[in-house]
Design a protein around this motif. Structure first.
Motif, PDB file in Angstrom:
ATOM      1  N   LEU A  20       0.871  -1.180   0.000  1.00 20.73           N
ATOM      2  CA  LEU A  20       0.000   0.000   0.000  1.00 20.73           C
ATOM      3  C   LEU A  20       0.904   1.224   0.000  1.00 20.73           C
ATOM      4  CD1 LEU A  20      -2.852   1.108   0.058  1.00 20.73           C
ATOM      5  CD2 LEU A  20      -2.832   0.900   2.546  1.00 20.73           C
ATOM      6  N   ARG A  21       0.893   1.924  -1.114  1.00 21.78           N
ATOM      7  CA  ARG A  21       1.828   3.031  -1.341  1.00 21.78           C
ATOM      8  C   ARG A  21       1.048   4.267  -1.775  1.00 21.78           C
ATOM      9  NH1 ARG A  21       7.383   2.476  -3.017  1.00 21.78           N
ATOM     10  NH2 ARG A  21       6.916   0.264  -2.885  1.00 21.78           N
ATOM     11  N   PHE A  22       0.998   5.253  -0.888  1.00 19.92           N
ATOM     12  CA  PHE A  22       0.327   6.507  -1.214  1.00 19.92           C
ATOM     13  C   PHE A  22       1.308   7.427  -1.920  1.00 19.92           C
ATOM     14  CE2 PHE A  22      -1.946   4.811   2.450  1.00 19.92           C
ATOM     15  CZ  PHE A  22      -3.247   4.848   1.977  1.00 19.92           C
ATOM     16  N   ALA A  23       0.837   8.150  -2.924  1.00 17.57           N
ATOM     17  CA  ALA A  23       1.696   9.046  -3.695  1.00 17.57           C
ATOM     18  C   ALA A  23       2.130  10.252  -2.870  1.00 17.57           C
ATOM     19  CB  ALA A  23       0.977   9.503  -4.958  1.00 17.57           C
ATOM     20  N   ALA A  26      -5.589 -11.529  10.691  1.00 19.63           N
ATOM     21  CA  ALA A  26      -5.463 -10.546   9.623  1.00 19.63           C
ATOM     22  C   ALA A  26      -6.557  -9.495   9.704  1.00 19.63           C
ATOM     23  CB  ALA A  26      -5.526 -11.237   8.267  1.00 19.63           C
ATOM     24  N   PHE A  27      -6.198  -8.310   9.272  1.00 15.10           N
ATOM     25  CA  PHE A  27      -7.161  -7.235   9.062  1.00 15.10           C
ATOM     26  C   PHE A  27      -7.299  -7.058   7.564  1.00 15.10           C
ATOM     27  CE2 PHE A  27      -5.174  -6.100  13.140  1.00 15.10           C
ATOM     28  CZ  PHE A  27      -6.305  -6.016  13.934  1.00 15.10           C
ATOM     29  N   ARG A  28      -8.517  -6.913   7.099  1.00 16.64           N
ATOM     30  CA  ARG A  28      -8.747  -6.778   5.668  1.00 16.64           C
ATOM     31  C   ARG A  28      -9.677  -5.593   5.402  1.00 16.64           C
ATOM     32  NH1 ARG A  28      -6.058 -11.088   4.481  1.00 16.64           N
ATOM     33  NH2 ARG A  28      -6.525 -13.144   5.275  1.00 16.64           N
ATOM     34  N   ILE A  29      -9.305  -4.816   4.419  1.00 16.78           N
ATOM     35  CA  ILE A  29     -10.167  -3.740   3.950  1.00 16.78           C
ATOM     36  C   ILE A  29     -10.903  -4.303   2.743  1.00 16.78           C
ATOM     37  CG2 ILE A  29     -10.280  -1.411   2.985  1.00 16.78           C
ATOM     38  CD1 ILE A  29      -7.557  -0.903   4.415  1.00 16.78           C
ATOM     39  N   ALA A  35      -3.301  -1.846  -4.553  1.00 19.50           N
ATOM     40  CA  ALA A  35      -3.220  -2.785  -3.437  1.00 19.50           C
ATOM     41  C   ALA A  35      -4.339  -3.824  -3.429  1.00 19.50           C
ATOM     42  CB  ALA A  35      -3.229  -2.018  -2.116  1.00 19.50           C
ATOM     43  N   LEU A  36      -5.383  -3.633  -4.238  1.00 14.86           N
ATOM     44  CA  LEU A  36      -6.502  -4.577  -4.259  1.00 14.86           C
ATOM     45  C   LEU A  36      -6.034  -5.960  -4.688  1.00 14.86           C
ATOM     46  CD1 LEU A  36      -9.479  -2.601  -5.840  1.00 14.86           C
ATOM     47  CD2 LEU A  36      -9.294  -3.423  -3.498  1.00 14.86           C
ATOM     48  N   ARG A  37      -6.510  -6.959  -3.981  1.00 17.67           N
ATOM     49  CA  ARG A  37      -6.204  -8.349  -4.298  1.00 17.67           C
ATOM     50  C   ARG A  37      -7.506  -9.093  -4.556  1.00 17.67           C
ATOM     51  NH1 ARG A  37      -2.329  -6.161  -5.391  1.00 17.67           N
ATOM     52  NH2 ARG A  37      -0.329  -6.222  -4.352  1.00 17.67           N
ATOM     53  N   SER A  38      -7.457 -10.398  -4.508  1.00 16.24           N
ATOM     54  CA  SER A  38      -8.641 -11.209  -4.779  1.00 16.24           C
ATOM     55  C   SER A  38      -9.809 -10.772  -3.904  1.00 16.24           C
ATOM     56  CB  SER A  38      -8.329 -12.690  -4.553  1.00 16.24           C
ATOM     57  OG  SER A  38      -8.046 -12.930  -3.200  1.00 16.24           O
ATOM     58  N   GLN A  39     -10.976 -10.922  -4.434  1.00 21.35           N
ATOM     59  CA  GLN A  39     -12.220 -10.562  -3.752  1.00 21.35           C
ATOM     60  C   GLN A  39     -12.258  -9.083  -3.372  1.00 21.35           C
ATOM     61  OE1 GLN A  39     -12.263 -13.393  -0.553  1.00 21.35           O
ATOM     62  NE2 GLN A  39     -12.836 -15.068  -1.909  1.00 21.35           N
ATOM     63  N   TYR A  40     -11.577  -8.251  -4.141  1.00 21.86           N
ATOM     64  CA  TYR A  40     -11.569  -6.801  -3.940  1.00 21.86           C
ATOM     65  C   TYR A  40     -11.249  -6.417  -2.497  1.00 21.86           C
ATOM     66  CZ  TYR A  40     -13.436  -6.496  -8.613  1.00 21.86           C
ATOM     67  OH  TYR A  40     -13.594  -6.614  -9.954  1.00 21.86           O
ATOM     68  N   PRO A  81      -8.576   5.843  -5.117  1.00 21.26           N
ATOM     69  CA  PRO A  81      -7.241   6.409  -5.326  1.00 21.26           C
ATOM     70  C   PRO A  81      -6.301   5.319  -5.833  1.00 21.26           C
ATOM     71  CG  PRO A  81      -7.747   6.241  -2.988  1.00 21.26           C
ATOM     72  CD  PRO A  81      -8.980   5.869  -3.725  1.00 21.26           C
ATOM     73  N   GLN A  82      -5.282   5.719  -6.536  1.00 21.09           N
ATOM     74  CA  GLN A  82      -4.361   4.762  -7.145  1.00 21.09           C
ATOM     75  C   GLN A  82      -3.746   3.825  -6.103  1.00 21.09           C
ATOM     76  OE1 GLN A  82      -4.156   4.760 -10.617  1.00 21.09           O
ATOM     77  NE2 GLN A  82      -3.368   2.733 -10.138  1.00 21.09           N
ATOM     78  N   ALA A  83      -3.454   4.323  -4.920  1.00 27.77           N
ATOM     79  CA  ALA A  83      -2.876   3.463  -3.869  1.00 27.77           C
ATOM     80  C   ALA A  83      -3.782   2.277  -3.574  1.00 27.77           C
ATOM     81  CB  ALA A  83      -2.629   4.276  -2.599  1.00 27.77           C
TER      82      ALA A  83
END
Length: 125
Positions: free
Chosen positions: A12-15, A49-52, A69-74, A63-65
């Motif tokens: 997770l990388r914010f610009a 685990a914590f999941r958003i 960072a989105l993975r399977s199952q959004y 946002p692009q970050a």
């Protein structure tokens, strides 16, 4: 200045600060996001685990970050970032499964120079 890179793998990388606070506002919108705690150790799986979870959000408006960072199952898997939400931004764990941020409470943690970004994220539609 807040940290812009989160997670062991830097997933997770914010610009910049603006994107960080815009995203923070988005996460206060529970109609778009769920932040959940999964006690995986109870099922003999990997660690807890914590999941958003991007429940109803249009991915193109994220946002692009978040998009990166989105993975399977959004979902975004990033314990470090979620721990930051409740340690530094008044997000609350319900003691069972969900972590949520009340707009007014979280807003008190945002520097005045970024309130515009935070509000824009919260009001994104």
């Amino acid at each position: 200045m807040v940290k812009l890179l989160w997670g062991r793998a830097g997933q997770l990388r914010f610009a910049d600060q603006e994107e960080y606070y815009f995203s923070l506002g988005l996460l206060c919108n529970s109609s778009w996001f769920n932040i959940v705690y999964e006690p995986n150790r109870l099922t003999n799986s990997w660690g807890d685990a914590f999941r958003i979870q991007c429940a109803n959000c249009p991915v193109g408006l994220l946002p692009q970050a978040f998009q990166n960072a989105l993975r399977s199952q959004y979902r975004i898997n990033n314990n470090e970032y979620v721990e930051n939400l409740y340690s530094n931004h008044n997000f609350v764990y319900d003691g069972v499964k969900y972590i949520h941020g009340d707009y007014h409470s979280v807003r008190t943690t945002v520097p005045e120079s970024y309130l515009k970004n935070f509000d824009a994220g919260y009001n994104q539609q």
